[in-house]
Design a protein around this motif. Structure first.
Motif, PDB file in Angstrom:
ATOM      1  N   ALA A  78       0.831  -1.203   0.000  1.00  0.00           N
ATOM      2  CA  ALA A  78       0.000   0.000   0.000  1.00  0.00           C
ATOM      3  C   ALA A  78       0.864   1.251   0.000  1.00  0.00           C
ATOM      4  N   GLN A  79       1.936   1.227   0.768  1.00  0.00           N
ATOM      5  CA  GLN A  79       2.850   2.372   0.819  1.00  0.00           C
ATOM      6  C   GLN A  79       3.517   2.599  -0.529  1.00  0.00           C
ATOM      7  N   TYR A  80       3.944   1.515  -1.158  1.00  0.00           N
ATOM      8  CA  TYR A  80       4.633   1.624  -2.446  1.00  0.00           C
ATOM      9  C   TYR A  80       3.693   2.150  -3.531  1.00  0.00           C
ATOM     10  N   LEU A  81       2.499   1.590  -3.611  1.00  0.00           N
ATOM     11  CA  LEU A  81       1.559   1.998  -4.664  1.00  0.00           C
ATOM     12  C   LEU A  81       1.082   3.428  -4.473  1.00  0.00           C
ATOM     13  N   ALA A  82       1.100   3.908  -3.246  1.00  0.00           N
ATOM     14  CA  ALA A  82       0.686   5.291  -2.995  1.00  0.00           C
ATOM     15  C   ALA A  82       1.692   6.292  -3.545  1.00  0.00           C
ATOM     16  N   THR A  83       2.958   5.882  -3.628  1.00  0.00           N
ATOM     17  CA  THR A  83       4.001   6.798  -4.091  1.00  0.00           C
ATOM     18  C   THR A  83       4.483   6.494  -5.502  1.00  0.00           C
ATOM     19  N   LYS A  84       4.327   5.226  -5.936  1.00  0.00           N
ATOM     20  CA  LYS A  84       4.778   4.828  -7.273  1.00  0.00           C
ATOM     21  C   LYS A  84       3.690   3.984  -7.939  1.00  0.00           C
ATOM     22  N   PRO A  85       2.597   4.644  -8.358  1.00  0.00           N
ATOM     23  CA  PRO A  85       1.432   3.899  -8.862  1.00  0.00           C
ATOM     24  C   PRO A  85       1.544   3.377 -10.284  1.00  0.00           C
ATOM     25  N   ALA A  86       2.585   3.763 -11.030  1.00  0.00           N
ATOM     26  CA  ALA A  86       2.677   3.371 -12.445  1.00  0.00           C
ATOM     27  C   ALA A  86       4.076   2.859 -12.756  1.00  0.00           C
ATOM     28  N   PHE A  87       4.289   2.551 -14.035  1.00  0.00           N
ATOM     29  CA  PHE A  87       5.589   2.049 -14.484  1.00  0.00           C
ATOM     30  C   PHE A  87       5.858   2.591 -15.876  1.00  0.00           C
ATOM     31  N   ASP A  88       7.099   2.542 -16.318  1.00  0.00           N
ATOM     32  CA  ASP A  88       7.520   3.103 -17.601  1.00  0.00           C
ATOM     33  C   ASP A  88       6.682   2.537 -18.749  1.00  0.00           C
ATOM     34  N   PRO A  89       5.874   3.372 -19.433  1.00  0.00           N
ATOM     35  CA  PRO A  89       5.021   2.866 -20.511  1.00  0.00           C
ATOM     36  C   PRO A  89       5.789   2.445 -21.757  1.00  0.00           C
ATOM     37  N   GLU A  90       7.048   2.873 -21.896  1.00  0.00           N
ATOM     38  CA  GLU A  90       7.829   2.517 -23.076  1.00  0.00           C
ATOM     39  C   GLU A  90       8.188   1.035 -23.104  1.00  0.00           C
ATOM     40  N   VAL A  91       8.164   0.398 -21.951  1.00  0.00           N
ATOM     41  CA  VAL A  91       8.521  -1.014 -21.876  1.00  0.00           C
ATOM     42  C   VAL A  91       7.558  -1.861 -22.694  1.00  0.00           C
ATOM     43  N   ALA A  92       6.257  -1.562 -22.611  1.00  0.00           N
ATOM     44  CA  ALA A  92       5.252  -2.370 -23.291  1.00  0.00           C
ATOM     45  C   ALA A  92       5.478  -2.395 -24.793  1.00  0.00           C
ATOM     46  N   ALA A  93       5.821  -1.261 -25.388  1.00  0.00           N
ATOM     47  CA  ALA A  93       6.042  -1.203 -26.834  1.00  0.00           C
ATOM     48  C   ALA A  93       7.268  -2.022 -27.238  1.00  0.00           C
ATOM     49  N   TYR A  94       8.317  -1.921 -26.454  1.00  0.00           N
ATOM     50  CA  TYR A  94       9.539  -2.677 -26.752  1.00  0.00           C
ATOM     51  C   TYR A  94       9.280  -4.176 -26.654  1.00  0.00           C
ATOM     52  N   TRP A  95       8.592  -4.578 -25.595  1.00  0.00           N
ATOM     53  CA  TRP A  95       8.330  -5.993 -25.407  1.00  0.00           C
ATOM     54  C   TRP A  95       7.349  -6.528 -26.441  1.00  0.00           C
ATOM     55  N   LYS A  96       6.412  -5.696 -26.888  1.00  0.00           N
ATOM     56  CA  LYS A  96       5.502  -6.120 -27.946  1.00  0.00           C
ATOM     57  C   LYS A  96       6.279  -6.428 -29.224  1.00  0.00           C
ATOM     58  N   LYS A  97       7.258  -5.614 -29.508  1.00  0.00           N
ATOM     59  CA  LYS A  97       8.122  -5.850 -30.673  1.00  0.00           C
ATOM     60  C   LYS A  97       8.773  -7.224 -30.575  1.00  0.00           C
ATOM     61  N   TYR A  98       9.296  -7.559 -29.386  1.00  0.00           N
ATOM     62  CA  TYR A  98       9.992  -8.832 -29.242  1.00  0.00           C
ATOM     63  C   TYR A  98       9.042 -10.010 -29.079  1.00  0.00           C
ATOM     64  N   GLN A  99       7.830  -9.781 -28.686  1.00  0.00           N
ATOM     65  CA  GLN A  99       6.841 -10.853 -28.718  1.00  0.00           C
ATOM     66  C   GLN A  99       6.638 -11.329 -30.153  1.00  0.00           C
ATOM     67  N   ASN A 100       6.629 -10.402 -31.077  1.00  0.00           N
ATOM     68  CA  ASN A 100       6.512 -10.758 -32.496  1.00  0.00           C
ATOM     69  C   ASN A 100       7.772 -11.458 -32.988  1.00  0.00           C
ATOM     70  N   ILE A 101       8.917 -10.949 -32.568  1.00  0.00           N
ATOM     71  CA  ILE A 101      10.185 -11.557 -32.992  1.00  0.00           C
ATOM     72  C   ILE A 101      10.313 -12.976 -32.449  1.00  0.00           C
ATOM     73  N   PHE A 102       9.845 -13.211 -31.224  1.00  0.00           N
ATOM     74  CA  PHE A 102       9.970 -14.520 -30.601  1.00  0.00           C
ATOM     75  C   PHE A 102       8.826 -15.468 -30.937  1.00  0.00           C
ATOM     76  N   SER A 103       7.927 -15.043 -31.799  1.00  0.00           N
ATOM     77  CA  SER A 103       6.913 -15.974 -32.290  1.00  0.00           C
ATOM     78  C   SER A 103       7.606 -17.024 -33.155  1.00  0.00           C
ATOM     79  N   ALA A 104       6.938 -18.136 -33.403  1.00  0.00           N
ATOM     80  CA  ALA A 104       7.548 -19.209 -34.201  1.00  0.00           C
ATOM     81  C   ALA A 104       7.977 -18.700 -35.571  1.00  0.00           C
ATOM     82  N   ASP A 105       7.127 -17.913 -36.218  1.00  0.00           N
ATOM     83  CA  ASP A 105       7.464 -17.369 -37.535  1.00  0.00           C
ATOM     84  C   ASP A 105       8.535 -16.294 -37.430  1.00  0.00           C
ATOM     85  N   GLY A 106       8.428 -15.456 -36.402  1.00  0.00           N
ATOM     86  CA  GLY A 106       9.376 -14.370 -36.238  1.00  0.00           C
ATOM     87  C   GLY A 106      10.793 -14.858 -36.019  1.00  0.00           C
ATOM     88  N   LEU A 107      10.961 -15.913 -35.247  1.00  0.00           N
ATOM     89  CA  LEU A 107      12.299 -16.446 -34.993  1.00  0.00           C
ATOM     90  C   LEU A 107      12.954 -16.959 -36.273  1.00  0.00           C
TER      91      LEU A 107
END
Length: 276
Positions: A78-107
């Motif tokens: 509760a203490q942590y979420l009150a002061t740091k409620p979010a996370f870097d949104p740029e991570v999701a875009a980067y990981w989405k890119k690699y989800q495609n790369i790590f697909s069976a076809d992408g690899l």
């Protein structure tokens, strides 16, 4: 000294007698730190073996955490979420890119360099120094190194269905698969799992490390003593996945993603104990 089998580690080595009790019983302690009451000496020649499911059932569970520890963790959350409620949104875009790369076809079709770039990126999860991997890559060249890395990731994610993910991971960690890319080990293999299965895997890339792996976090935040990786009846591949699932269940909901959950656990690990 072999007196008994540690209930936590399934290991009968380095067990010492702490003190004698009435009725021939003894309090004994394993090298992992776990202490228990042992009633009868066990013949060391009759060393039991445990199946995959037996070991999984013996692994610590959320209900093993003491209520006081759970309450403290909830207050820290509760203490942590009150002061740091979010996370870097740029991570999701980067990981989405690699989800495609790590697909069976992408690899099969990706540029080898994107695999090397992944190993040296710290977006969302820092894998540490990858000098061994980079040296091996440079020695092999892009084509051969890219193929070895592709096959390593392919085996982890899409290997034989009759081999559990935990054991495919162990095969790559132990080098029993001849195609495994040199240096593409625990941190990078775990990072692949974090990218491909972001709903399950916390971005804590080592099972145990002085800086704080899953084992150290489980001990500091929840008071759980997880098996030592050198315990003979476990494998690191199983410990990596089962400790992840344990912490995932314990940390609960309310975070933006698993990187956010992991950041909380690292923070909580270093919080001082509460005075009473």
């Amino acid at each position: 000294m072999r007196l008994a089998m540690c209930p936590l580690c399934s290991d009968d080595e380095d067990i010492e007698v702490v003190r004698a009790l009435e009725g021939g019983r003894r309090m004994v302690k394993h090298r992992c730190g776990y202490t228990w009451e042992h009633k009868e000496p066990v013949d060391p020649k009759k060393k039991p073996s445990y199946s995959f499911l037996d070991l999984q059932a013996r692994f610590p569970k959320p209900e093993d955490v003491e209520p006081g520890r759970l309450e403290r963790a909830a207050r820290l959350k509760a203490q942590y979420l009150a002061t740091k409620p979010a996370f870097d949104p740029e991570v999701a875009a980067y990981w989405k890119k690699y989800q495609n790369i790590f697909s069976a076809d992408g690899l099969r079709t990706c540029d080898p360099r994107v695999l090397k770039d992944f190993a040296n990126s710290d977006v969302g999860a820092h894998p540490g120094n990858q000098a061994t991997f980079n040296s091996a890559w440079n020695e092999l060249g892009d084509a051969a190194a890219g193929e070895a890395t592709r096959r390593t990731i392919e085996h982890l994610l899409y290997g034989p269905a009759d081999v559990p993910l935990e054991d495919r991971l162990q095969e790559l960690l132990s080098g029993t698969r001849p195609f495994a890319m040199t240096g593409f080990k625990e941190a990078l293999l775990t990072r692949v799992l974090c990218v491909v299965h972001p709903e399950r895997f916390l971005s804590i890339l080592k099972y145990t490390t002085e800086a704080g792996g899953k084992r150290e976090i489980a001990r500091a935040v929840y008071g759980l003593e997880l098996p030592a990786p050198e315990s003979v009846n476990w494998t690191l591949g199983r410990l990596i996945l089962w400790s992840n699932d344990l912490l995932h269940a314990l940390v609960g909901e309310g975070f933006a993603n698993q990187q956010h959950s992991a950041a909380f656990l690292w923070w909580a690990k270093d919080q001082p104990a509460e005075s009473h």
